[in-house]
Design an enzyme around this catalytic site. Sequence first.
Site, mmCIF file in Angstrom:
data_model
loop_
_atom_site.group_PDB
_atom_site.id
_atom_site.type_symbol
_atom_site.label_atom_id
_atom_site.label_comp_id
_atom_site.label_asym_id
_atom_site.label_seq_id
_atom_site.Cartn_x
_atom_site.Cartn_y
_atom_site.Cartn_z
ATOM 1 N N ASN A 568 0.993 -1.445 0.014
ATOM 2 C CA ASN A 568 -0.191 0.127 0.129
ATOM 3 C C ASN A 568 0.836 1.481 -0.664
ATOM 4 O O ASN A 568 1.937 1.127 -0.702
ATOM 5 C CB ASN A 568 -0.915 0.205 0.989
ATOM 6 C CG ASN A 568 -0.178 0.003 2.678
ATOM 7 O OD1 ASN A 568 0.732 -1.020 2.816
ATOM 8 N ND2 ASN A 568 -0.630 0.929 3.740
ATOM 9 N N CYS A 570 1.970 2.790 2.556
ATOM 10 C CA CYS A 570 2.556 2.793 3.761
ATOM 11 C C CYS A 570 3.814 1.782 3.447
ATOM 12 O O CYS A 570 4.248 1.174 4.578
ATOM 13 C CB CYS A 570 2.436 3.561 4.594
ATOM 14 S SG CYS A 570 1.731 4.921 4.362
ATOM 15 N N GLU A 572 2.789 -1.394 4.642
ATOM 16 C CA GLU A 572 2.732 -2.077 5.433
ATOM 17 C C GLU A 572 1.399 -3.389 5.190
ATOM 18 O O GLU A 572 1.282 -4.277 5.891
ATOM 19 C CB GLU A 572 2.465 -1.561 6.980
ATOM 20 C CG GLU A 572 1.452 -1.388 7.424
ATOM 21 C CD GLU A 572 0.858 -0.246 6.680
ATOM 22 O OE1 GLU A 572 0.229 0.912 6.681
ATOM 23 O OE2 GLU A 572 1.576 0.551 5.858
#
Length: 923
Positions: A568, A570, A572
């Site tokens: 995604n 970020c 994670e």
Amino acid sequence: MSTATAAHPPADTSRPDDTASLQVIKRNGTLVGFNPAKISVAVTKAFLAVEGDKAAGSAHIHDAVQRVTEQVIHAISRRLKAGGKVHIEDIQDQVELALMRAEEQKVARAYVLYREEHARERARHAPMEAHPHLTVKQANGDTVPLDLGLMKLQVEQAAAGLEGIDGESLVEDALRNLYDGIAEEDVLSALVMTARGRIEQEPDYSSVTARLLLEQLRMETATALELPRSLPLAEIYPQALNAFIEAGIHYELLDEALAAFDLERLGAAIKPEQDLQFGFLGLQTLYDRYFLHWNDARLELPQVFFMRVAMGLALREDNPNERAIEFYNLLSSFDYMASTPTLFNSGTRHSQLSSCYLTTVGDDLEGIYGAIRDNAMLSKWAGGLGNDWTPVRALGSHIKGTNGKSQGVVPFLKVVNDTAVAVNQGGKRKGAVCAYLESWHLDIEEFLELRKNPGDERRRTHDMNTANWVPDLLIERMREDRDWTLFSPSDVPDLHDLYGNAFRERYEHYEALAEQGRITMFKKIPAKQLWRKMLTVLFETGHPWITFKDPCNLRSPQQHQGVVHSSNLCTEITLNTSADEIAVCNLGSVNLAAHIRDGELDVQRLEQTVSTAVRMLDNVIDINFYAVPQARNSNLQHRPVGLGLMGFQDALYQLGLPYTSPEAVEFADVAMEQLSYFAIRASATLAGERGAYETYEGSLWHQGTLPIDSINLLKEARREGDLSVNTNARLDWAPVRELIAKNGMRNSNVMAIAPTATISNIVGVSQSIEPAYQNLFVKSNLSGEFTVVNPSLVRDLKAEGLWDNVMVNDLKYFDGSVQQIDRIPDELKARYATAFEIDPRWLVEAAARRQKWLDQAQSLNLYMAEPSGKKLDALYQLAWERGLKTTYYLRSLGATGAEKTAPVAASQPQVCSIDEPDCEACQ
């Protein structure tokens, strides 16, 4: 508060050796002898106010009173030498602290109310202390003398329970910023700004500033909701909740279902004392960006805000009032914090609570522009985006429908970039998206340069993020100094859906076809050349991030249902996507620092936190507003959530551990195993209550393979020596395995560690798993610029007698670093080493210990003060060897440090630019 006296004699708290010669300064300035028995009586009254007079004489009250009284006396005698003087307010502050530390929350609340009531009573009966020269203009247009007494009272209340606060000089300095005829409401603003400027000298001024801001907010909210402005917060809260729900529904801000709650019961459950936890940055962030407002007037107070979020998450519960109180208690305690979209939208008419969305883009105009439309709709309601662009054919590929040639991926990414800028998450923060491309895609070399400054601006995307989706085979080829072949996905469409040995076999098959001339659109380059370019551009621009395709898929619990094509925004989240399925993840984070007690992890408290947090996250899935149907279908089928953590660095401070130590790595392992154990067990328990998720059968969970077991699947796909992972476990996992076998799992995925950029500001702890950026700096985000000083460092320096103005000046000069300050002990230098002073290999080692317990991934920033090609190569190969699924930003001093000039260095802390808007999009 009850005025009943104790039914039993106060505990014998006389300590002649320590306190006999102490004197107490009364509020009128007179001195009296210190009498410990008065503390015992006052504490007893506080208990009786909560327990009732019928409880008088009980052993519980007697013992509790004795413990609290002894703590107060010990604290006072420790701070003062024989013959010293202590102000009555300081004694009351210590009583309040002792009650809080004893976890006597209700009694502490009663005591706070008692103090507030008496302070206001004194203020009402005290003659107005008019300023000899200055006047203020009231809201009705009248001009009256400035009330110095009120200013002093506001500062006195804001400083209650805090040390090192000079209230008198704070008022004096604030007066210098006032002028004759100033608006009445601006006087308090002057106090806020004055207190704010002192934070770098004393961290407790952050709390003072927050409390003064809270007083401003109290008056603003009281006016907006038509409540009495004179009431203290503790009394206004129950009324404020009721009035807020009514007004919010009237203004069409809130879901009408909130009116069905027992608002009187919920109002009584609110804990005004929780407001005392806020620092200035946290409360200002909530004020600017989170509290609901109408005509620019805030309608929410902090505890009303947390209750509104809790009510929104409890809407579908069988006992919504009880669950709302449970959820409120967890949020308001700062033990756990929901993600930003959940905080923004819970309980509202558009409850888009999910944090991030992952999509796969189809290889035709309908698929491409459909994905861009989906980005816009999802971003509108505050979702962070990850797009998989690998299926889109490369530049020069044949287009059958028009008999033309494709322009490749890059021109469409420019449109995605501009869409993210245009659709700015409801005006609350910038839109944020990350594009992923597999490293065999023929457009990969141009993709690497999207964030570079030179070149054709039409083929640059300065406002969006990019990430490499790297197969293990590329790393193997690079290590063997072999060639790597780039293809157009239109010629090799199945590579997109293959991983592990299946990918290797098919990739080599296509290479053979290219050698035979049966595939003509390809390019062969040395694997080392591509790897070096990836690292070079990463250093220059911070993008594309390096994420690893095979670990994400081989360890995915849902590999029976599809393929993880990207992470995604970020890095994670690792969930399956396809043309028909948009993956959704719902995030929240445990505050690890709040679970350290007496130098160790409070396992029982963590268990309670995680159990409630997983329930809250699961509720998000059913309550959530879905902007596109593909997201709704996916989320309801698989029900993934991502429980993470924040405050890891603060936890290390409390444990006295440097980040660069084997003990810190072990703690990362221990803490993550505990969190994983409780999270997986909580999901299995929920499955027993609510049923397993639809696609549970066939999953790794169903096969009895937990995250710690899935490491073996990665090991089997790697060559010998290419994976080196610690697989030790400390807990007995048999009961969890048995529970899963019995109930199944409620959620396909349970854990993910997000950046927590904003919610950690709210809570006042270090971000996520990050090391400290600096020990003194100016943090810049959408709410403005805030001086941040490391309170743990200040506490330890005070203990060494080293905290003074000279130390503050030294920290400014050395940009928040303690390493070059000779008088600081080596032990503290090691403990308070900052991000760029830490060997980044320690970050990877700690991350590897966490990764073995995670069913998803973690947002792992890497810091390197003096990058070189050799160092970068070794670091990212180490990340791969340790089985990490993803990495996030590469931070270097050249990219993030502020330019330092001699005149500024000694007077201004360095500005931190790390808190970029995209970091906040998920949390």
